[in-house]
Motif scaffolding. Sequence first.
Motif, PDB file in Angstrom:
ATOM      1  N   ASN A  65     120.946 116.110  32.447  1.00 15.78           N
ATOM      2  CA  ASN A  65     120.867 117.216  31.479  1.00 15.78           C
ATOM      3  C   ASN A  65     120.140 118.433  32.051  1.00 15.78           C
ATOM      4  O   ASN A  65     119.356 119.092  31.366  1.00 15.78           O
ATOM      5  N   GLY A  66     120.385 118.732  33.308  1.00 18.94           N
ATOM      6  CA  GLY A  66     119.819 119.918  33.932  1.00 18.94           C
ATOM      7  C   GLY A  66     118.402 119.772  34.438  1.00 18.94           C
ATOM      8  O   GLY A  66     117.845 120.722  34.994  1.00 18.94           O
ATOM      9  N   ALA A  67     117.786 118.618  34.268  1.00 22.93           N
ATOM     10  CA  ALA A  67     116.393 118.422  34.684  1.00 22.93           C
ATOM     11  C   ALA A  67     116.302 117.360  35.775  1.00 22.93           C
ATOM     12  O   ALA A  67     116.999 116.339  35.731  1.00 22.93           O
ATOM     13  N   TYR A  68     115.432 117.607  36.734  1.00 19.30           N
ATOM     14  CA  TYR A  68     115.186 116.658  37.816  1.00 19.30           C
ATOM     15  C   TYR A  68     114.459 115.442  37.250  1.00 19.30           C
ATOM     16  O   TYR A  68     113.459 115.560  36.556  1.00 19.30           O
ATOM     17  N   THR A  69     114.976 114.259  37.559  1.00 17.20           N
ATOM     18  CA  THR A  69     114.420 113.023  37.007  1.00 17.20           C
ATOM     19  C   THR A  69     113.219 112.489  37.784  1.00 17.20           C
ATOM     20  O   THR A  69     112.582 111.537  37.343  1.00 17.20           O
ATOM     21  N   LEU A  70     112.933 113.065  38.959  1.00 17.55           N
ATOM     22  CA  LEU A  70     111.935 112.565  39.919  1.00 17.55           C
ATOM     23  C   LEU A  70     112.437 111.346  40.681  1.00 17.55           C
ATOM     24  O   LEU A  70     111.690 110.749  41.445  1.00 17.55           O
ATOM     25  N   TYR A  71     113.701 110.971  40.494  1.00 16.23           N
ATOM     26  CA  TYR A  71     114.295 109.893  41.271  1.00 16.23           C
ATOM     27  C   TYR A  71     115.172 110.482  42.370  1.00 16.23           C
ATOM     28  O   TYR A  71     115.802 111.520  42.190  1.00 16.23           O
ATOM     29  N   THR A  72     115.214 109.791  43.511  1.00 16.62           N
ATOM     30  CA  THR A  72     116.051 110.233  44.623  1.00 16.62           C
ATOM     31  C   THR A  72     116.748 109.043  45.265  1.00 16.62           C
ATOM     32  O   THR A  72     116.351 107.887  45.086  1.00 16.62           O
ATOM     33  N   ILE A  73     117.787 109.359  46.026  1.00 13.44           N
ATOM     34  CA  ILE A  73     118.335 108.437  47.021  1.00 13.44           C
ATOM     35  C   ILE A  73     117.968 109.059  48.356  1.00 13.44           C
ATOM     36  O   ILE A  73     118.267 110.227  48.606  1.00 13.44           O
ATOM     37  N   TYR A  74     117.268 108.319  49.187  1.00 12.41           N
ATOM     38  CA  TYR A  74     116.651 108.919  50.368  1.00 12.41           C
ATOM     39  C   TYR A  74     116.931 108.073  51.611  1.00 12.41           C
ATOM     40  O   TYR A  74     117.459 106.957  51.524  1.00 12.41           O
TER      41      TYR A  74
END
Length: 253
Positions: A202-211
């Motif tokens: 919904n347009g906001a960064y979740t603080l989760y990544t695939i790294y």
Amino acid sequence: MPEHCLVGQQDKGNGQIMIMNGGNADAGETDDVALLGRRAGLLSRRSFLVGSAVGVGTLGLAGCVTSDGMSLAEAAKVYGPVPDEKFPIPAVDVSKVDPKYYRRTVRYDTKEAPGTIIVDPGNYYVYRIEDDGNATRYGANVGRDGFRWSGDAYVGRKGEWATWTPPKEMIRRQPEAAKYAGGMPGGLDNPLGARTLYLYQNGAYTLYTIYASLDAESIGTGITSGCVGLLTQDMMHLYSRTPVKTKVVVLPA
């Protein structure tokens, strides 16, 4: 403020963190991350990601393998050094990776469109859906117990050798991280690694990544605070085929 993934960095101007379905809103507040050592004078990515030694019992394979998979010799080539990068990437010690986590093509029945990324944390796999009922499957590390989440997201932005900034909560618990309050530059010791896919909702960064991870022994384990790591060579392969806005589905563990 919840700190779901220690390799996360909150977007400027966005004071909210999206909680995925099944997320633990208090997880970050109780996460005591062990500092396990230093490499080349910098805190290593494993120090930031590992909370405690977690025993791993992998579950059954998802999908039917369309070939016999890679031999050790083939894996050594696929996961060999990448010398032409900004920071030359060393070869993976493939002997430390269970062969079932080597990259391979499998059958995968899904209604999701080609290009979609599906994370299966219960089996430590990430899939990229291909045409004709196939998927590229990568071995992964995932969130440990209490930090796993599920739900739909999308790739909101991408980064190569991205800067990593420790969350304020982490700095309070681990004063050693304060030196990076202004950001740790990209490099082999940076927790985000060579390539990063930032997950949004919904347009906001979740603080989760695939790294990207250089830690071969982490593949097939639950060690992070919610993020998903692939071997660097696998992450580069996935990254190059994943545009911004790609759908990401994280299955329940």
